[in-house]
Design a protein around this motif. Structure first.
Motif, PDB file in Angstrom:
ATOM      1  N   GLY A 366     -70.235  84.454 -82.827  1.00 26.72           N
ATOM      2  CA  GLY A 366     -70.116  84.845 -81.431  1.00 26.72           C
ATOM      3  C   GLY A 366     -69.401  86.168 -81.254  1.00 26.72           C
ATOM      4  N   ALA A 367     -69.268  86.601 -80.019  1.00 22.90           N
ATOM      5  CA  ALA A 367     -68.607  87.872 -79.726  1.00 22.90           C
ATOM      6  C   ALA A 367     -67.147  87.860 -80.169  1.00 22.90           C
ATOM      7  CB  ALA A 367     -68.695  88.165 -78.227  1.00 22.90           C
ATOM      8  N   ASP A 368     -66.556  86.669 -80.210  1.00 21.07           N
ATOM      9  CA  ASP A 368     -65.159  86.550 -80.626  1.00 21.07           C
ATOM     10  C   ASP A 368     -65.008  86.415 -82.137  1.00 21.07           C
ATOM     11  OD1 ASP A 368     -66.262  84.068 -80.918  1.00 21.07           O
ATOM     12  OD2 ASP A 368     -64.752  82.985 -79.746  1.00 21.07           O
ATOM     13  N   GLY A 369     -66.121  86.490 -82.858  1.00 24.66           N
ATOM     14  CA  GLY A 369     -66.077  86.389 -84.306  1.00 24.66           C
ATOM     15  C   GLY A 369     -66.091  84.978 -84.835  1.00 24.66           C
ATOM     16  N   VAL A 370     -66.138  84.003 -83.928  1.00 25.32           N
ATOM     17  CA  VAL A 370     -66.126  82.590 -84.335  1.00 25.32           C
ATOM     18  C   VAL A 370     -67.550  82.045 -84.316  1.00 25.32           C
ATOM     19  CG1 VAL A 370     -65.298  80.272 -83.778  1.00 25.32           C
ATOM     20  CG2 VAL A 370     -63.797  82.257 -83.460  1.00 25.32           C
ATOM     21  N   ARG A 371     -67.919  81.354 -85.325  1.00 27.20           N
ATOM     22  CA  ARG A 371     -69.256  80.755 -85.390  1.00 27.20           C
ATOM     23  C   ARG A 371     -69.318  79.507 -84.511  1.00 27.20           C
ATOM     24  NH1 ARG A 371     -72.730  82.533 -89.330  1.00 27.20           N
ATOM     25  NH2 ARG A 371     -71.856  84.079 -90.769  1.00 27.20           N
ATOM     26  N   ALA A 372     -70.498  79.284 -83.930  1.00 29.96           N
ATOM     27  CA  ALA A 372     -70.670  78.118 -83.067  1.00 29.96           C
ATOM     28  C   ALA A 372     -72.124  77.658 -83.141  1.00 29.96           C
ATOM     29  CB  ALA A 372     -70.280  78.443 -81.631  1.00 29.96           C
ATOM     30  N   LYS A 373     -72.317  76.400 -82.832  1.00 28.74           N
ATOM     31  CA  LYS A 373     -73.651  75.809 -82.802  1.00 28.74           C
ATOM     32  C   LYS A 373     -73.759  74.960 -81.550  1.00 28.74           C
ATOM     33  CE  LYS A 373     -76.713  72.854 -85.588  1.00 28.74           C
ATOM     34  NZ  LYS A 373     -76.809  72.090 -86.877  1.00 28.74           N
ATOM     35  N   ASP A 374     -74.780  75.248 -80.737  1.00 28.63           N
ATOM     36  CA  ASP A 374     -74.958  74.539 -79.472  1.00 28.63           C
ATOM     37  C   ASP A 374     -73.692  74.613 -78.627  1.00 28.63           C
ATOM     38  OD1 ASP A 374     -77.525  73.788 -80.301  1.00 28.63           O
ATOM     39  OD2 ASP A 374     -76.750  71.987 -81.281  1.00 28.63           O
ATOM     40  N   GLY A 375     -73.042  75.779 -78.675  1.00 31.91           N
ATOM     41  CA  GLY A 375     -71.858  76.011 -77.859  1.00 31.91           C
ATOM     42  C   GLY A 375     -70.572  75.421 -78.417  1.00 31.91           C
ATOM     43  N   LYS A 376     -70.648  74.775 -79.582  1.00 29.82           N
ATOM     44  CA  LYS A 376     -69.460  74.145 -80.169  1.00 29.82           C
ATOM     45  C   LYS A 376     -68.989  74.960 -81.364  1.00 29.82           C
ATOM     46  CE  LYS A 376     -67.707  69.760 -81.964  1.00 29.82           C
ATOM     47  NZ  LYS A 376     -68.048  68.346 -82.295  1.00 29.82           N
ATOM     48  N   PRO A 377     -67.745  75.461 -81.329  1.00 34.97           N
ATOM     49  CA  PRO A 377     -67.240  76.276 -82.437  1.00 34.97           C
ATOM     50  C   PRO A 377     -67.214  75.488 -83.749  1.00 34.97           C
ATOM     51  CG  PRO A 377     -65.827  76.479 -80.506  1.00 34.97           C
ATOM     52  CD  PRO A 377     -66.771  75.343 -80.228  1.00 34.97           C
ATOM     53  N   LEU A 378     -67.418  76.219 -84.834  1.00 35.36           N
ATOM     54  CA  LEU A 378     -67.313  75.599 -86.145  1.00 35.36           C
ATOM     55  C   LEU A 378     -65.830  75.530 -86.514  1.00 35.36           C
ATOM     56  CD1 LEU A 378     -68.413  74.423 -88.733  1.00 35.36           C
ATOM     57  CD2 LEU A 378     -68.873  76.750 -89.563  1.00 35.36           C
ATOM     58  N   SER A 379     -65.251  74.347 -86.354  1.00 37.00           N
ATOM     59  CA  SER A 379     -63.830  74.136 -86.606  1.00 37.00           C
ATOM     60  C   SER A 379     -63.670  73.073 -87.691  1.00 37.00           C
ATOM     61  CB  SER A 379     -63.114  73.697 -85.321  1.00 37.00           C
ATOM     62  OG  SER A 379     -61.733  73.532 -85.537  1.00 37.00           O
ATOM     63  N   ILE A 380     -62.848  73.381 -88.678  1.00 40.31           N
ATOM     64  CA  ILE A 380     -62.643  72.498 -89.823  1.00 40.31           C
ATOM     65  C   ILE A 380     -61.217  71.955 -89.788  1.00 40.31           C
ATOM     66  CG2 ILE A 380     -62.588  72.346 -92.343  1.00 40.31           C
ATOM     67  CD1 ILE A 380     -65.389  72.777 -91.161  1.00 40.31           C
ATOM     68  N   ARG A 381     -61.098  70.642 -89.770  1.00 41.87           N
ATOM     69  CA  ARG A 381     -59.775  70.004 -89.841  1.00 41.87           C
ATOM     70  C   ARG A 381     -59.449  69.796 -91.323  1.00 41.87           C
ATOM     71  NH1 ARG A 381     -56.708  64.988 -88.405  1.00 41.87           N
ATOM     72  NH2 ARG A 381     -55.107  65.687 -86.938  1.00 41.87           N
ATOM     73  N   PHE A 382     -58.463  70.557 -91.801  1.00 45.44           N
ATOM     74  CA  PHE A 382     -58.147  70.636 -93.229  1.00 45.44           C
ATOM     75  C   PHE A 382     -56.845  69.881 -93.498  1.00 45.44           C
ATOM     76  CE2 PHE A 382     -56.517  72.448 -97.118  1.00 45.44           C
ATOM     77  CZ  PHE A 382     -57.634  72.792 -97.870  1.00 45.44           C
ATOM     78  N   LEU A 383     -56.929  68.832 -94.311  1.00 47.13           N
ATOM     79  CA  LEU A 383     -55.767  68.006 -94.614  1.00 47.13           C
ATOM     80  C   LEU A 383     -55.119  68.448 -95.928  1.00 47.13           C
ATOM     81  CD1 LEU A 383     -57.287  64.438 -93.930  1.00 47.13           C
ATOM     82  CD2 LEU A 383     -56.469  66.139 -92.279  1.00 47.13           C
ATOM     83  N   TYR A 384     -53.800  68.377 -95.967  1.00 51.79           N
ATOM     84  CA  TYR A 384     -53.091  68.605 -97.228  1.00 51.79           C
ATOM     85  C   TYR A 384     -51.816  67.772 -97.228  1.00 51.79           C
ATOM     86  CZ  TYR A 384     -49.988  71.816 -94.660  1.00 51.79           C
ATOM     87  OH  TYR A 384     -49.103  72.369 -93.764  1.00 51.79           O
ATOM     88  N   ASP A 385     -51.273  67.573 -98.401  1.00 53.63           N
ATOM     89  CA  ASP A 385     -50.124  66.694 -98.547  1.00 53.63           C
ATOM     90  C   ASP A 385     -48.831  67.426 -98.221  1.00 53.63           C
ATOM     91  OD1 ASP A 385     -48.700  64.390 -99.229  1.00 53.63           O
ATOM     92  OD2 ASP A 385     -48.399  65.070-101.287  1.00 53.63           O
ATOM     93  N   ALA A 386     -48.118  66.941 -97.219  1.00 55.86           N
ATOM     94  CA  ALA A 386     -46.865  67.571 -96.814  1.00 55.86           C
ATOM     95  C   ALA A 386     -45.822  67.508 -97.920  1.00 55.86           C
ATOM     96  CB  ALA A 386     -46.319  66.886 -95.558  1.00 55.86           C
ATOM     97  N   GLY A 387     -45.939  66.518 -98.804  1.00 57.87           N
ATOM     98  CA  GLY A 387     -44.959  66.363 -99.868  1.00 57.87           C
ATOM     99  C   GLY A 387     -45.247  67.156-101.120  1.00 57.87           C
ATOM    100  N   THR A 388     -46.387  67.838-101.179  1.00 57.55           N
ATOM    101  CA  THR A 388     -46.727  68.657-102.344  1.00 57.55           C
ATOM    102  C   THR A 388     -46.366  70.107-102.026  1.00 57.55           C
ATOM    103  OG1 THR A 388     -48.537  67.169-102.934  1.00 57.55           O
ATOM    104  CG2 THR A 388     -48.581  69.373-103.899  1.00 57.55           C
ATOM    105  N   PRO A 389     -45.346  70.661-102.686  1.00 55.50           N
ATOM    106  CA  PRO A 389     -44.785  71.953-102.265  1.00 55.50           C
ATOM    107  C   PRO A 389     -45.788  73.090-102.133  1.00 55.50           C
ATOM    108  CG  PRO A 389     -43.357  70.907-103.878  1.00 55.50           C
ATOM    109  CD  PRO A 389     -44.609  70.072-103.808  1.00 55.50           C
ATOM    110  N   SER A 390     -46.782  73.150-103.019  1.00 57.37           N
ATOM    111  CA  SER A 390     -47.685  74.300-103.015  1.00 57.37           C
ATOM    112  C   SER A 390     -48.859  74.154-102.058  1.00 57.37           C
ATOM    113  CB  SER A 390     -48.231  74.521-104.431  1.00 57.37           C
ATOM    114  OG  SER A 390     -48.946  73.367-104.858  1.00 57.37           O
ATOM    115  N   HIS A 391     -49.045  72.983-101.472  1.00 53.81           N
ATOM    116  CA  HIS A 391     -50.227  72.758-100.647  1.00 53.81           C
ATOM    117  C   HIS A 391     -50.230  73.603 -99.372  1.00 53.81           C
ATOM    118  CE1 HIS A 391     -52.366  68.796-102.001  1.00 53.81           C
ATOM    119  NE2 HIS A 391     -52.417  69.760-102.906  1.00 53.81           N
ATOM    120  N   ALA A 392     -49.081  73.749 -98.722  1.00 51.34           N
ATOM    121  CA  ALA A 392     -49.051  74.453 -97.436  1.00 51.34           C
ATOM    122  C   ALA A 392     -49.483  75.909 -97.585  1.00 51.34           C
ATOM    123  CB  ALA A 392     -47.652  74.364 -96.822  1.00 51.34           C
ATOM    124  N   ALA A 393     -48.913  76.612 -98.551  1.00 52.01           N
ATOM    125  CA  ALA A 393     -49.257  78.024 -98.740  1.00 52.01           C
ATOM    126  C   ALA A 393     -50.719  78.190 -99.125  1.00 52.01           C
ATOM    127  CB  ALA A 393     -48.351  78.641 -99.808  1.00 52.01           C
TER     128      ALA A 393
END
Length: 535
Positions: A366-393
């Motif tokens: 889109g004009a904002d640089g975000v991909r979308a399909k049928d008006g819905k942005p392509l958004s990925i919910r990405f999980l990582y372990d809060a207790g694993t020190p290197s996961h956040a970075a």
């Protein structure tokens, strides 16, 4: 052939993913001051860190990795598996196999912690209990299947499979044996032990410490270990230490004898000269939610997400600069069907091709640089372990790289409750640093083959890969282990090539020792613990 799995599988998968513990496949030892010691000192206490409370201690249906690491202190298996994947006598002194059966000859004089005799009849009762789907045991559907049955004749135990099974030794030999009283009343095993192990639970303080005391009548351990073997501790204490830096400090001060350290604290422990045993950890592995309502149900989206990543850059961050390539999805002892693999090759990073695949999947920029399909942005919910020190970075690096191809990413730091909620209740996720740590390809298959978790199975990702399923069916009934392993490696390649799993990077996470040493194969091997003295 259809293999059904118990509803307990959903819980098992959640717990196995959420817990980062002393549980992985053993490797070589590191150097250091402890390795230089040449004398063993019998007695004393071996203090080992647990990064979470184990909850139930039952070997029948306890599922967390922390709990599974405690099981071997009080319970023995028919066969001992070394860190190198070699099978040795334990409760069984010998065995004979056919394509559909295995007969174990049990050692004489084995007793339970209460002094009662352990018999082949009780061993058969263990296998039959595990084979009954309604009991929802930890090993049901993987090592012990519903088409297995067992019977005893004197000191011989025979396990029969209705179908050809080339891995009867590795699967049935690994199951921890419970004594008859525990089988008769399984609820008692949640906070007490009833096994033939070298140690027995003598005190439990939930959230704090679990104390195991050495028996004085143990004579049947692997490699000739008895209660009198030089260097064994009198007591083992599992201490709940949820923070890695705290665990490292306790190792340096002498408050712990063993702890798994996956983060940056490993460097100061190595500098201090502490010995360690390396354990493979698939810390950067990524799985995908393939339910129809998620964008990652589309193979092109999954492929695009993987192609957009700079595997080396993300891998270096997630492993704290200790990155190695994953060569199998099987990472724990006994490492069945790993040799000679893999049959898959990960493609090089290609953001341009990733963008083309997203275009083909209908996600336009889109004009904002975000991909979308049928008006819905392509958004990925990405999980990582809060207790694993290197996961956040590392997750932040993934977010930045996906932004370059027009993908929005919501980063979610999970604790054990969050893992359970997202993976098994709301199913509100697309992908993340989510690892599986099987020791055999048929345990791996529980998570990709057959029923989803909603249906009572282990397949919490909702994967439907017909090619993989067909190969798994062939491997289940292969005539010999060599043929089966070849098929399993083909099946693994199907998962990777279709981006059902992305083996981005693994590391060798060390278990550090202070004042003691031990072998590591899946977890610390209790009969191998030796307290160290100084010359």
């Amino acid at each position: 052939m259809t293999r059904k799995h118990s509803p307990a599988g959903a819980v098992a998968a959640t717990s196995a993913i959420a817990a980062l513990t002393l549980t992985a496949c053993g490797g070589g030892s590191g150097g250091g001051t402890e390795a230089a010691s040449t004398t063993y000192v019998s007695g004393g206490t071996f203090n080992v860190a647990l990064n979470d409370d184990p909850g139930s201690l039952s070997p029948l249906n306890g599922v967390s990795l922390v709990q599974r690491a405690l099981v071997p202190y009080a319970y023995d298996s028919l066969v001992h598996t070394t860190a190198q994947g070699e099978f040795q006598p334990w409760l069984a002194e010998s065995w004979k196999e056919t394509p559909t059966s295995i007969t174990y000859t049990l050692k004489e004089g084995v007793t339970c912690s209460d002094g009662s005799a352990f018999s082949a009849a009780t061993a058969a009762a263990n296998i039959n209990y595990q084979a009954d789907e309604k009991n929802g045991t930890f090993w049901h559907g993987s090592n012990i299947t519903a088409d297995m049955s067992a019977e005893a004749d004197g000191n011989q135990l025979t396990i029969t499979s209705k179908t050809t099974n080339p891995f009867l030794l590795s699967s049935t030999g690994a199951v921890e044996m419970v004594c008859q009283k525990g089988l008769d009343d399984p609820d008692t095993l949640k906070d007490a032990t009833d096994g033939t192990g070298l140690f027995q639970l003598t005190k439990a303080q939930a959230g704090s410490e679990y104390t195991y005391t050495k028996r004085d009548d143990y004579t049947w351990g692997p490699q000739g270990v008895t209660s009198d073997t030089e260097g064994l501790p009198d007591t083992v204490v599992g201490k709940v230490v949820t923070d890695e830096s705290t665990a490292a400090n306790l190792l340096l001060s002498g408050g712990l004898n063993a702890a798994g350290i996956a983060g940056s604290d490993r460097d100061r422990l190595e500098a201090a000269g502490h010995s360690n045993k390396g354990v493979p950890n698939p810390i950067g592995e990524m799985l995908f939610n393939e339910r129809p309502d998620r964008p990652t149900a589309d193979e092109k989206v999954r492929q695009a997400l993987t192609l957009a990543l700079n595997r080396e850059a993300v891998g270096d961050i997630v492993t704290n600069g200790h990155r190695t390539e994953m060569t199998s999805l099987v990472v724990q002892t006994p490492l069945l069907c790993v040799a000679g693999g893999p049959k898959w090759t990960l493609p090089a990073s290609d953001p341009q091709k990733a963008g083309t695949l997203l275009d083909e999947a209908g996600y336009a920029v889109g004009a904002d640089g975000v991909r979308a399909k049928d008006g819905k942005p392509l958004s990925i919910r990405f999980l990582y372990d809060a207790g694993t020190p290197s996961h956040a970075a590392a997750a932040e690096e993934v977010q930045a790289e996906w932004k370059e191809i027009g993908v929005q990413t919501e980063l979610v730091a999970e604790d054990p409750t969050g893992w359970s909620t997202d993976l098994y209740q709301t199913y509100d996720w697309e992908t993340g640093f989510i690892q599986l740590a099987p020791g055999t390809p048929f345990v791996l298959s529980l998570f990709f083959y057959g029923a989803t978790s909603e249906e009572g199975g282990y397949n919490f990702m909702g994967v439907k890969n017909p090619e993989y399923n067909a190969l798994a069916e062939k491997a289940f009934t292969a005539e010999d282990s060599q043929t089966a392993c070849g098929i399993w490696q083909d099946a693994e390649a199907e998962l990777v090539n279709r981006a059902d799993v992305y083996p981005l990077a693994q590391t060798e996470s060390p278990i550090f020792f202070a004042g003691a040493t031990a072998e590591v194969a899946g977890s610390v091997l209790p009969t191998s613990i030796r307290m160290l003295g100084r010359e």
